[in-house]
Scaffold this motif. Structure first.
Motif, short mmCIF file in Angstrom:
data_model
loop_
_atom_site.label_atom_id
_atom_site.label_comp_id
_atom_site.label_asym_id
_atom_site.label_seq_id
_atom_site.Cartn_x
_atom_site.Cartn_y
_atom_site.Cartn_z
N ALA A 132 0.85 -1.21 0.06
CA ALA A 132 -0.06 -0.05 -0.02
C ALA A 132 0.70 1.57 0.04
CB ALA A 132 -0.86 0.05 1.25
N LEU A 133 1.98 1.14 0.81
CA LEU A 133 2.78 2.35 0.77
C LEU A 133 3.42 2.62 -0.69
CD1 LEU A 133 4.00 4.42 2.85
CD2 LEU A 133 5.84 2.79 2.88
N VAL A 134 3.78 1.56 -1.30
CA VAL A 134 4.87 1.66 -2.36
C VAL A 134 3.80 2.33 -3.63
CG1 VAL A 134 5.71 0.30 -4.35
CG2 VAL A 134 6.45 0.12 -2.05
N LEU A 135 2.36 1.59 -3.68
CA LEU A 135 1.52 1.83 -4.47
C LEU A 135 0.97 3.48 -4.18
CD1 LEU A 135 -0.66 -1.31 -4.58
CD2 LEU A 135 0.79 -0.32 -6.34
N GLY A 136 0.96 3.58 -3.09
CA GLY A 136 0.34 5.09 -2.71
C GLY A 136 1.32 6.20 -3.25
N VAL A 137 2.68 5.82 -3.06
CA VAL A 137 3.77 6.72 -3.24
C VAL A 137 3.92 6.95 -4.89
CG1 VAL A 137 6.34 7.30 -3.23
CG2 VAL A 137 5.19 6.77 -1.17
N VAL A 138 4.05 5.75 -5.55
CA VAL A 138 4.17 5.88 -6.77
C VAL A 138 3.21 6.35 -7.46
CG1 VAL A 138 4.68 4.38 -8.93
CG2 VAL A 138 5.93 3.83 -7.05
N ILE A 139 1.81 6.01 -7.39
CA ILE A 139 0.53 6.64 -7.84
C ILE A 139 0.69 8.09 -7.56
CG2 ILE A 139 -1.85 6.38 -8.08
CD1 ILE A 139 -1.58 3.45 -7.71
N GLY A 140 0.84 8.40 -6.32
CA GLY A 140 0.56 9.82 -5.80
C GLY A 140 1.59 10.91 -6.56
N VAL A 141 2.91 10.33 -6.80
CA VAL A 141 3.76 10.96 -7.57
C VAL A 141 3.45 11.29 -8.80
CG1 VAL A 141 6.31 11.00 -8.21
CG2 VAL A 141 5.71 10.57 -6.01
N ALA A 142 2.94 10.00 -9.51
CA ALA A 142 2.52 9.83 -10.75
C ALA A 142 1.27 10.87 -11.19
CB ALA A 142 2.25 8.67 -11.48
N MET A 143 0.41 11.15 -10.25
CA MET A 143 -0.66 11.87 -10.19
C MET A 143 -0.24 13.60 -10.46
SD MET A 143 -3.71 10.96 -10.01
CE MET A 143 -4.65 9.07 -9.67
N ILE A 144 0.79 13.89 -9.92
CA ILE A 144 1.29 15.37 -10.48
C ILE A 144 0.98 15.52 -11.84
CG2 ILE A 144 3.28 16.71 -10.48
CD1 ILE A 144 4.35 15.43 -8.07
N VAL A 150 -3.45 8.27 -12.97
CA VAL A 150 -4.84 7.55 -13.52
C VAL A 150 -4.56 6.14 -14.07
CG1 VAL A 150 -7.09 7.70 -14.62
CG2 VAL A 150 -6.13 9.90 -13.47
N TYR A 151 -3.58 6.28 -15.03
CA TYR A 151 -3.17 5.14 -15.74
C TYR A 151 -2.56 4.00 -14.63
CZ TYR A 151 -0.63 1.73 -18.56
OH TYR A 151 -0.03 0.71 -19.14
N LEU A 152 -1.88 4.48 -13.88
CA LEU A 152 -1.12 3.40 -12.86
C LEU A 152 -2.08 2.97 -11.84
CD1 LEU A 152 2.28 4.98 -12.27
CD2 LEU A 152 1.87 3.27 -13.49
N ALA A 153 -3.03 3.77 -11.54
CA ALA A 153 -4.20 3.57 -10.48
C ALA A 153 -5.07 2.64 -11.17
CB ALA A 153 -4.97 4.56 -10.08
N VAL A 154 -5.37 2.61 -12.29
CA VAL A 154 -6.29 1.76 -12.94
C VAL A 154 -5.60 0.38 -13.28
CG1 VAL A 154 -7.27 1.09 -15.54
CG2 VAL A 154 -7.65 3.55 -14.17
N ILE A 155 -4.41 0.32 -13.68
CA ILE A 155 -3.74 -0.87 -14.03
C ILE A 155 -3.45 -1.73 -12.72
CG2 ILE A 155 -2.83 -0.31 -16.36
CD1 ILE A 155 -0.11 -0.17 -15.19
N TRP A 156 -3.07 -0.94 -11.64
CA TRP A 156 -2.75 -1.71 -10.40
C TRP A 156 -3.89 -1.77 -9.47
CZ3 TRP A 156 2.21 1.62 -9.82
CH2 TRP A 156 3.27 0.93 -10.53
#
Length: 182
Positions: A132-144, A150-156
């Motif tokens: 959850a931490l890794v996904l949150g950080v990676v998706i959060g940074v990509a949301m910038i 959005v793409y990462l949130a959907v595929i994961w």
């Protein structure tokens, strides 16, 4: 047990139509609803306890004439509150995963949902919180940049369910989720 492939018996659940799933929900509605309430209420209580225990006295104390003590109170109170937020997250992730396990067992194995299933994923605490931490950080940074996030949130979207159901590692679950989404 780790990394079970598509031949795993639980994949049969994907063949059920919405009507079948609705019938299963109606049969176990009480356990599913109470389980959902438990999974939401425990982290909420932890956060609210932090609010009342740490933030309110911190705000009240900030009006003191001794500014250095007021600043120290704000810093200490903020650190305590953030620590409590981390505790709430650490508790919330396995509770959410327990809800997933409850549904997976009901749909995939045909076994009735039990309220205790909500607590069934604490044995995977470290893996779930790390994921959850890794996904949150990676998706959060990509949301910038929005679109990549959005793409990462959907595929994961299936990462945590795959970790719970098939006991995959984070990397395996990320790859499998991407394949499932297409």
């Amino acid at each position: 047990m780790r990394g079970r492939g598509p031949d795993h018996a639980s994949t049969a659940r994907c063949q059920h139509g919405p009507e079948h799933l609705w019938e299963l929900f109606k049969r176990d509605a009480a356990a599913l609803i109470v389980g959902g309430i438990i999974a939401a209420a425990i982290p909420f209580v932890i956060v609210m306890a932090g609010y009342f225990i740490f933030l309110i006295p911190m705000v009240i104390g900030s009006g003191r004439k001794n500014e250095s003590l007021a600043v120290l109170g704000l810093v200490v109170g903020s650190v305590r509150f953030l620590a409590l937020m981390v505790v709430a997250m650490v508790v919330a992730v396995p509770l959410y995963a327990g809800l997933i396990r409850m549904v997976v067992r009901r749909v995939g194995e045909g076994r009735p949902a039990e309220i205790g299933d909500v607590l069934s994923c604490f044995d995977q605490l470290r893996r779930l919180v790390w994921s959850a931490l890794v996904l949150g950080v990676v998706i959060g940074v990509a949301m910038i940049i929005i679109i990549p996030g959005v793409y990462l949130a959907v595929i994961w979207v299936y990462v945590i369910p795959l970790i719970v159901d098939r006991r995959m590692s984070l990397a395996e679950a990320m790859s499998a989720s991407k394949r499932l989404v297409g």
